[in-house]
Design a protein around this motif. Structure first.
Motif, PDB file in Angstrom:
ATOM      1  N   TYR A   3      30.516 -44.072 -11.755  1.00 42.75           N
ATOM      2  CA  TYR A   3      30.821 -43.495 -10.438  1.00 42.75           C
ATOM      3  C   TYR A   3      29.529 -43.129  -9.706  1.00 42.75           C
ATOM      4  CZ  TYR A   3      32.462 -40.534  -6.715  1.00 42.75           C
ATOM      5  OH  TYR A   3      32.687 -40.006  -5.473  1.00 42.75           O
ATOM      6  N   HIS A  65      33.923 -48.468  -1.919  1.00 41.43           N
ATOM      7  CA  HIS A  65      33.635 -47.309  -2.767  1.00 41.43           C
ATOM      8  C   HIS A  65      34.419 -46.087  -2.299  1.00 41.43           C
ATOM      9  CE1 HIS A  65      31.562 -44.186  -4.988  1.00 41.43           C
ATOM     10  NE2 HIS A  65      31.433 -43.542  -3.841  1.00 41.43           N
ATOM     11  N   MET A 165      34.360 -49.684 -10.826  1.00 37.55           N
ATOM     12  CA  MET A 165      34.433 -48.229 -10.947  1.00 37.55           C
ATOM     13  C   MET A 165      35.860 -47.746 -10.703  1.00 37.55           C
ATOM     14  SD  MET A 165      34.569 -45.248  -8.850  1.00 37.55           S
ATOM     15  CE  MET A 165      34.013 -45.861  -7.277  1.00 37.55           C
ATOM     16  N   HIS A 166      36.492 -48.248  -9.651  1.00 38.50           N
ATOM     17  CA  HIS A 166      37.869 -47.830  -9.355  1.00 38.50           C
ATOM     18  C   HIS A 166      38.845 -48.316 -10.416  1.00 38.50           C
ATOM     19  CE1 HIS A 166      37.087 -45.850  -5.629  1.00 38.50           C
ATOM     20  NE2 HIS A 166      36.569 -46.929  -5.069  1.00 38.50           N
ATOM     21  N   ALA A 169      38.513 -46.063 -13.415  1.00 41.24           N
ATOM     22  CA  ALA A 169      38.779 -44.635 -13.187  1.00 41.24           C
ATOM     23  C   ALA A 169      40.199 -44.312 -13.636  1.00 41.24           C
ATOM     24  CB  ALA A 169      38.597 -44.300 -11.712  1.00 41.24           C
TER      25      ALA A 169
END
Length: 177
Positions: A3, A65, A165-166, A169
Protein backbone atom coordinates in the motif's frame (compact mmCIF):
# COMPACT_ATOMS: atom_id res chain seq x y z
CA UNK A 1 4.21 -2.22 2.44
CA UNK A 2 2.53 -2.70 -0.93
CA UNK A 3 0.00 0.00 0.00
CA UNK A 4 2.79 2.45 0.89
CA UNK A 5 4.58 1.73 -2.38
CA UNK A 6 1.35 2.21 -4.33
CA UNK A 7 0.59 5.43 -2.46
CA UNK A 8 4.09 6.81 -3.09
CA UNK A 9 3.86 5.91 -6.80
CA UNK A 10 0.43 7.59 -7.00
CA UNK A 11 1.81 10.75 -5.35
CA UNK A 12 4.60 10.90 -7.92
CA UNK A 13 2.08 10.32 -10.72
CA UNK A 14 -0.15 13.12 -9.45
CA UNK A 15 2.75 15.54 -9.06
CA UNK A 16 3.94 14.77 -12.59
CA UNK A 17 0.40 15.07 -13.94
CA UNK A 18 -0.01 18.44 -12.21
CA UNK A 19 3.30 19.63 -13.65
CA UNK A 20 2.23 18.49 -17.09
CA UNK A 21 -1.09 20.34 -16.69
CA UNK A 22 0.90 23.52 -16.04
CA UNK A 23 3.06 22.75 -19.10
CA UNK A 24 -0.01 22.26 -21.29
CA UNK A 25 -1.41 25.59 -20.11
CA UNK A 26 1.87 27.42 -20.73
CA UNK A 27 2.32 25.80 -24.14
CA UNK A 28 -1.18 26.82 -25.20
CA UNK A 29 -0.55 30.37 -24.00
CA UNK A 30 2.75 30.41 -25.91
CA UNK A 31 0.89 29.17 -28.98
CA UNK A 32 -1.71 31.94 -28.68
CA UNK A 33 0.95 34.62 -28.26
CA UNK A 34 3.11 33.42 -31.16
CA UNK A 35 0.15 33.00 -33.49
CA UNK A 36 -1.16 36.45 -32.58
CA UNK A 37 2.28 37.88 -33.32
CA UNK A 38 2.17 36.15 -36.72
CA UNK A 39 5.12 33.93 -35.89
CA UNK A 40 3.57 30.55 -35.00
CA UNK A 41 5.70 27.79 -33.51
CA UNK A 42 4.23 24.61 -34.94
CA UNK A 43 6.06 22.27 -32.56
CA UNK A 44 4.16 23.80 -29.62
CA UNK A 45 0.90 22.12 -30.71
CA UNK A 46 2.51 18.71 -30.89
CA UNK A 47 4.31 19.08 -27.56
CA UNK A 48 1.08 20.26 -25.87
CA UNK A 49 -0.74 17.19 -27.19
CA UNK A 50 1.96 14.83 -25.92
CA UNK A 51 2.02 16.59 -22.54
CA UNK A 52 -1.75 16.19 -22.27
CA UNK A 53 -1.55 12.51 -23.18
CA UNK A 54 1.11 11.92 -20.52
CA UNK A 55 -0.95 13.90 -17.98
CA UNK A 56 -4.02 11.78 -18.76
CA UNK A 57 -2.26 8.42 -18.44
CA UNK A 58 -0.47 9.36 -15.22
CA UNK A 59 -3.67 10.77 -13.73
CA UNK A 60 -5.64 7.67 -14.72
CA UNK A 61 -3.11 5.41 -13.03
CA UNK A 62 -3.20 7.50 -9.84
CA UNK A 63 -7.01 7.40 -9.95
CA UNK A 64 -6.79 3.60 -9.80
CA UNK A 65 -4.88 3.86 -6.52
CA UNK A 66 -7.38 6.29 -5.00
CA UNK A 67 -10.39 4.43 -6.41
CA UNK A 68 -11.89 7.62 -7.75
CA UNK A 69 -12.28 6.65 -11.37
CA UNK A 70 -15.60 7.15 -13.09
CA UNK A 71 -17.91 4.25 -12.29
CA UNK A 72 -21.54 3.28 -12.48
CA UNK A 73 -22.71 2.07 -9.07
CA UNK A 74 -26.39 1.44 -9.72
CA UNK A 75 -26.17 -2.31 -9.04
CA UNK A 76 -23.51 -2.06 -6.35
CA UNK A 77 -25.59 0.43 -4.35
CA UNK A 78 -28.55 -1.96 -4.27
CA UNK A 79 -26.81 -5.11 -3.00
CA UNK A 80 -25.83 -6.08 0.55
CA UNK A 81 -22.29 -5.28 1.79
CA UNK A 82 -21.07 -8.87 1.35
CA UNK A 83 -22.08 -8.95 -2.34
CA UNK A 84 -20.68 -5.43 -2.74
CA UNK A 85 -17.31 -6.70 -1.48
CA UNK A 86 -17.38 -9.60 -3.95
CA UNK A 87 -18.22 -7.25 -6.82
CA UNK A 88 -15.37 -4.99 -5.69
CA UNK A 89 -12.90 -7.88 -5.79
CA UNK A 90 -14.14 -8.92 -9.24
CA UNK A 91 -13.59 -5.34 -10.43
CA UNK A 92 -10.11 -5.40 -8.87
CA UNK A 93 -9.40 -8.63 -10.73
CA UNK A 94 -10.61 -7.19 -14.05
CA UNK A 95 -8.42 -4.09 -13.58
CA UNK A 96 -5.45 -6.31 -12.70
CA UNK A 97 -5.96 -8.45 -15.82
CA UNK A 98 -6.21 -5.30 -17.94
CA UNK A 99 -3.03 -3.88 -16.38
CA UNK A 100 -1.15 -7.16 -16.87
CA UNK A 101 -2.34 -7.25 -20.49
CA UNK A 102 -1.04 -3.70 -20.93
CA UNK A 103 2.36 -4.81 -19.65
CA UNK A 104 2.34 -7.75 -22.04
CA UNK A 105 1.37 -5.59 -25.03
CA UNK A 106 3.99 -2.97 -24.15
CA UNK A 107 6.55 -5.77 -24.04
CA UNK A 108 5.39 -7.04 -27.45
CA UNK A 109 5.35 -3.51 -28.88
CA UNK A 110 8.71 -2.25 -27.62
CA UNK A 111 10.53 -5.63 -27.73
CA UNK A 112 13.21 -4.53 -25.25
CA UNK A 113 15.20 -7.78 -25.41
CA UNK A 114 15.25 -7.74 -29.21
CA UNK A 115 16.54 -4.16 -29.39
CA UNK A 116 19.19 -5.06 -26.81
CA UNK A 117 20.18 -8.19 -28.80
CA UNK A 118 20.55 -5.97 -31.86
CA UNK A 119 23.03 -3.83 -29.91
CA UNK A 120 20.52 -0.97 -29.88
CA UNK A 121 21.03 -0.70 -33.64
CA UNK A 122 17.58 0.30 -34.88
CA UNK A 123 18.28 -0.73 -38.49
CA UNK A 124 19.28 -4.26 -37.43
CA UNK A 125 16.31 -4.39 -35.04
CA UNK A 126 13.91 -3.40 -37.82
CA UNK A 127 15.39 -5.98 -40.18
CA UNK A 128 15.02 -8.74 -37.60
CA UNK A 129 11.56 -7.87 -36.28
CA UNK A 130 9.87 -5.66 -38.90
CA UNK A 131 9.07 -3.38 -35.96
CA UNK A 132 9.70 0.29 -36.73
CA UNK A 133 8.82 1.73 -33.33
CA UNK A 134 12.30 3.15 -32.72
CA UNK A 135 12.64 4.76 -36.15
CA UNK A 136 9.49 6.87 -36.39
CA UNK A 137 10.09 10.57 -35.61
CA UNK A 138 7.51 13.08 -34.43
CA UNK A 139 6.24 15.43 -37.10
CA UNK A 140 7.49 18.80 -35.83
CA UNK A 141 9.71 18.05 -32.85
CA UNK A 142 11.95 15.63 -34.74
CA UNK A 143 12.25 13.37 -31.68
CA UNK A 144 11.66 9.62 -31.79
CA UNK A 145 8.01 8.87 -31.02
CA UNK A 146 8.88 5.96 -28.76
CA UNK A 147 10.07 8.51 -26.16
CA UNK A 148 6.51 9.81 -25.91
CA UNK A 149 5.03 6.31 -26.05
CA UNK A 150 6.99 5.34 -22.93
CA UNK A 151 4.04 6.65 -20.93
CA UNK A 152 2.32 3.40 -21.83
CA UNK A 153 4.93 1.53 -19.78
CA UNK A 154 4.49 3.94 -16.87
CA UNK A 155 0.72 3.56 -16.98
CA UNK A 156 0.92 -0.22 -17.22
CA UNK A 157 3.37 -0.46 -14.32
CA UNK A 158 1.37 1.92 -12.16
CA UNK A 159 -1.94 0.26 -12.96
CA UNK A 160 -0.44 -3.15 -12.19
CA UNK A 161 0.94 -1.94 -8.88
CA UNK A 162 -2.30 -0.22 -7.83
CA UNK A 163 -4.54 -3.08 -8.93
CA UNK A 164 -2.33 -5.65 -7.22
CA UNK A 165 -2.51 -3.65 -4.01
CA UNK A 166 -6.31 -3.50 -4.20
CA UNK A 167 -6.59 -7.14 -5.16
CA UNK A 168 -4.52 -8.24 -2.16
CA UNK A 169 -6.17 -5.83 0.30
CA UNK A 170 -8.62 -7.40 2.75
CA UNK A 171 -11.25 -4.72 2.40
CA UNK A 172 -12.59 -2.90 -0.61
CA UNK A 173 -14.06 0.57 -0.73
CA UNK A 174 -17.52 -0.91 -1.15
CA UNK A 175 -17.12 -3.10 1.93
CA UNK A 176 -15.90 -0.21 4.05
CA UNK A 177 -18.93 2.01 3.44
Amino acid sequence: MLYRLSAAWARVELWCAAGLAVCVTLLILLNVVTRTAGNALFWVDELAIYAMVWMTFLGASAALHHRNSVSITLVVDLVPPRIRAIIGKVVDLVVFVFAAAMLYFCWRWFLPLDIARAGFDTVAFQGNTFNFIYAEPTLTLGLPKYLFWLVMWLFALGATLHSTMHLLAWQTKGAQS
